[in-house]
Design a protein around this motif. Structure first.
Motif, short mmCIF file in Angstrom:
data_model
loop_
_atom_site.label_atom_id
_atom_site.label_comp_id
_atom_site.label_asym_id
_atom_site.label_seq_id
_atom_site.Cartn_x
_atom_site.Cartn_y
_atom_site.Cartn_z
N GLN A 75 0.85 -1.19 0.00
CA GLN A 75 0.00 0.00 0.00
C GLN A 75 0.88 1.24 0.00
O GLN A 75 1.69 1.45 0.90
N VAL A 76 0.74 2.05 -1.04
CA VAL A 76 1.54 3.26 -1.15
C VAL A 76 0.76 4.42 -0.53
O VAL A 76 -0.44 4.54 -0.71
N LEU A 77 1.45 5.23 0.26
CA LEU A 77 0.84 6.42 0.84
C LEU A 77 1.40 7.66 0.14
O LEU A 77 2.54 8.05 0.36
N LEU A 78 0.58 8.22 -0.73
CA LEU A 78 0.94 9.46 -1.40
C LEU A 78 0.71 10.63 -0.45
O LEU A 78 0.10 10.48 0.61
N SER A 79 1.17 11.81 -0.82
CA SER A 79 0.91 12.98 0.03
C SER A 79 -0.57 13.33 0.04
O SER A 79 -1.02 14.12 0.87
N SER A 80 -1.36 12.74 -0.87
CA SER A 80 -2.81 12.96 -0.90
C SER A 80 -3.57 11.99 0.00
O SER A 80 -4.80 12.02 0.03
N ALA A 81 -2.87 11.12 0.72
CA ALA A 81 -3.54 10.19 1.64
C ALA A 81 -4.16 10.96 2.80
O ALA A 81 -3.86 12.13 3.03
N TYR A 82 -5.05 10.29 3.52
CA TYR A 82 -5.76 10.90 4.65
C TYR A 82 -6.44 12.19 4.19
O TYR A 82 -7.21 12.17 3.25
N SER A 83 -6.15 13.32 4.81
CA SER A 83 -6.80 14.58 4.43
C SER A 83 -6.00 15.36 3.39
O SER A 83 -6.38 16.47 3.02
N GLY A 84 -4.92 14.77 2.88
CA GLY A 84 -4.08 15.49 1.93
C GLY A 84 -4.70 15.66 0.56
O GLY A 84 -4.21 16.47 -0.25
N PHE A 85 -5.78 14.92 0.27
CA PHE A 85 -6.37 14.99 -1.07
C PHE A 85 -6.90 16.38 -1.41
O PHE A 85 -6.97 16.77 -2.57
N GLY A 86 -7.27 17.15 -0.38
CA GLY A 86 -7.89 18.44 -0.62
C GLY A 86 -6.97 19.46 -1.25
O GLY A 86 -7.43 20.42 -1.88
N THR A 87 -5.67 19.26 -1.10
CA THR A 87 -4.70 20.20 -1.67
C THR A 87 -3.83 19.54 -2.74
O THR A 87 -2.79 20.07 -3.11
N SER A 88 -4.26 18.39 -3.22
CA SER A 88 -3.46 17.64 -4.19
C SER A 88 -4.08 17.71 -5.58
O SER A 88 -5.02 18.46 -5.84
N SER A 89 -3.52 16.91 -6.49
CA SER A 89 -4.05 16.80 -7.86
C SER A 89 -3.62 15.45 -8.41
O SER A 89 -2.67 14.83 -7.92
N LEU A 90 -4.30 14.99 -9.46
CA LEU A 90 -3.93 13.73 -10.08
C LEU A 90 -2.52 13.80 -10.67
O LEU A 90 -1.78 12.82 -10.66
N GLU A 91 -2.15 14.96 -11.17
CA GLU A 91 -0.82 15.10 -11.76
C GLU A 91 0.27 14.92 -10.70
O GLU A 91 1.25 14.21 -10.93
N ARG A 92 0.07 15.55 -9.55
CA ARG A 92 1.07 15.38 -8.48
C ARG A 92 1.09 13.93 -7.99
O ARG A 92 2.17 13.37 -7.75
N ASP A 93 -0.08 13.32 -7.88
CA ASP A 93 -0.13 11.92 -7.47
C ASP A 93 0.61 11.04 -8.46
O ASP A 93 1.35 10.12 -8.07
N SER A 94 0.43 11.27 -9.76
CA SER A 94 1.12 10.46 -10.77
C SER A 94 2.63 10.60 -10.65
O SER A 94 3.38 9.62 -10.83
N ASN A 95 3.11 11.80 -10.37
CA ASN A 95 4.55 11.99 -10.17
C ASN A 95 5.05 11.18 -8.99
O ASN A 95 6.15 10.60 -9.04
N GLN A 96 4.25 11.11 -7.93
CA GLN A 96 4.65 10.34 -6.75
C GLN A 96 4.52 8.84 -6.99
O GLN A 96 5.33 8.06 -6.47
N ILE A 97 3.53 8.44 -7.76
CA ILE A 97 3.42 7.02 -8.12
C ILE A 97 4.63 6.61 -8.95
O ILE A 97 5.19 5.52 -8.76
N LYS A 98 5.03 7.47 -9.86
CA LYS A 98 6.22 7.19 -10.67
C LYS A 98 7.45 7.00 -9.78
O LYS A 98 8.25 6.08 -9.98
N LYS A 99 7.59 7.85 -8.77
CA LYS A 99 8.70 7.71 -7.83
C LYS A 99 8.64 6.36 -7.12
O LYS A 99 9.68 5.70 -6.92
N ALA A 100 7.42 5.96 -6.72
CA ALA A 100 7.26 4.68 -6.02
C ALA A 100 7.63 3.52 -6.92
O ALA A 100 8.34 2.58 -6.51
#
Length: 313
Positions: A75-100
């Motif tokens: 299970q990967v925890l992006l910075s959008s996990a928990y309450s972080g989704f409110g200030t995130s975006s799919l683009e930022r999530d994809s960059n972090q998934i790529k890092k993972a």
């Protein structure tokens, strides 16, 4: 305070960037494996709060690819996990998934050979966004490519919000956000309290609120009102095997949505060689297969994922 219903889990905590972590379940093997399912939760999800994860993790250790190699669930925890989704975006999530993905390909991450993304709820948007905007890029290094994807509870956030609010009320809120923030270049501003109450009391930017709730916003991948041309721009650009597991009793899907027809449209838009035949509607399953679900839904999910993984090359 309610206590967690998830028993303690054994595993390995990985760090793949600043404040970015992933938990590798090792319930049986007690060790890393050549291949992994990389799980991404939905809005508000954090570690271990999707009910079927422990059962899926246990089953995953028994998976075997055609070449006989074993698997673990991570299970990967992006910075959008928990309450972080409110200030995130799919683009930022994809960059972090790529890092993972690149971390798990590296020596430090275990030099994994096959990686399959599995999204739950809004994690499905993350998975599809990665497939469409990252994975099929010609200049993407092998270290960032995935070999397949699973979408579980791929619901429309826009339709879910419209299910809870009157059409006129949501329309007025969206107009306010667009007029007062988006059109004035204030996408990153945090919206007032009345908007937070609509997104699990989470601080939310104008951009993310508009993206999640507006028709054809950046997060709008699965709505029933989208056209076949819309789906061709997402599902039609998939280049790896795809398994779709839609919850038959998903409480976030409006009753007006024909789930069977919607999934059929997903299939028709996906290149036939990549749509996996184990895709299905899990009858009696709520959004996360948890409370309120019919008995046996975990078994159906696990059987479907097992068959899918066996075919991943």
């Amino acid at each position: 305070m309610s206590l967690s219903k998830v028993p303690p889990q054994e595993g390995i905590v990985h760090t793949y960037g600043f404040n970015l972590t992933a938990f590798e379940f090792t319930p049986s093997s007690k060790q890393t494996t050549p291949n992994i399912i990389l799980f991404i939760g939905g809005l508000g999800n954090g570690l271990l709060n999707v009910p079927y994860l422990p059962a899926l993790a246990e089953a995953t250790t028994k998976f075997k690819s055609q070449d006989g190699e074993s698997w673990n669930l991570v299970q990967v925890l992006l910075s959008s996990a928990y309450s972080g989704f409110g200030t995130s975006s799919l683009e930022r999530d994809s960059n972090q998934i790529k890092k993972a993905v690149q971390y798990f390909r590296s020596e430090t991450g275990g030099k994994r050979r096959k990686i399959v993304l599995m999204g739950h709820s809004t994690g499905c948007q993350n998975s599809l966004h990665y497939l469409v905007n990252v994975n099929n890029r010609g200049d993407l290094p092998d270290s960032a490519q995935i070999q397949g994807a699973i979408l579980q509870a791929s619901v429309s956030d826009s339709e879910a919000f419209s299910n809870d609010l009157k059409k006129e009320e949501l329309g007025a809120l969206l107009k306010e956000v667009y007029d007062d923030y988006i059109s004035q270049g204030k996408e990153s501003h945090i919206l007032p309290e009345k908007f937070r109450k609509l997104v699990f009391n989470t601080p939310v930017t104008a951009y993310r609120f508009y993206s999640l709730t507006s028709k054809r916003g950046d997060d709008d991948f699965f709505s029933s009102y989208l056209t076949d041309d819309d789906f061709k721009k997402t599902f039609g650009r998939i280049t790896v095997p795809l398994l779709v597991l839609y919850s038959g009793s998903d409480q976030f899907v409006p009753s007006s949505v024909n789930k069977a027809e919607l999934v059929s449209r997903f299939q028709r838009s996906t290149p036939s060689e990549y749509w996996n035949s184990n895709s299905k509607i899990i009858e009696g399953a709520t959004h996360d297969l948890g409370e309120g679900s019919r008995g046996g839904v975990f078994d159906i999910l696990i059987e479907s994922v097992t068959k899918f993984i066996t075919d991943v090359e």
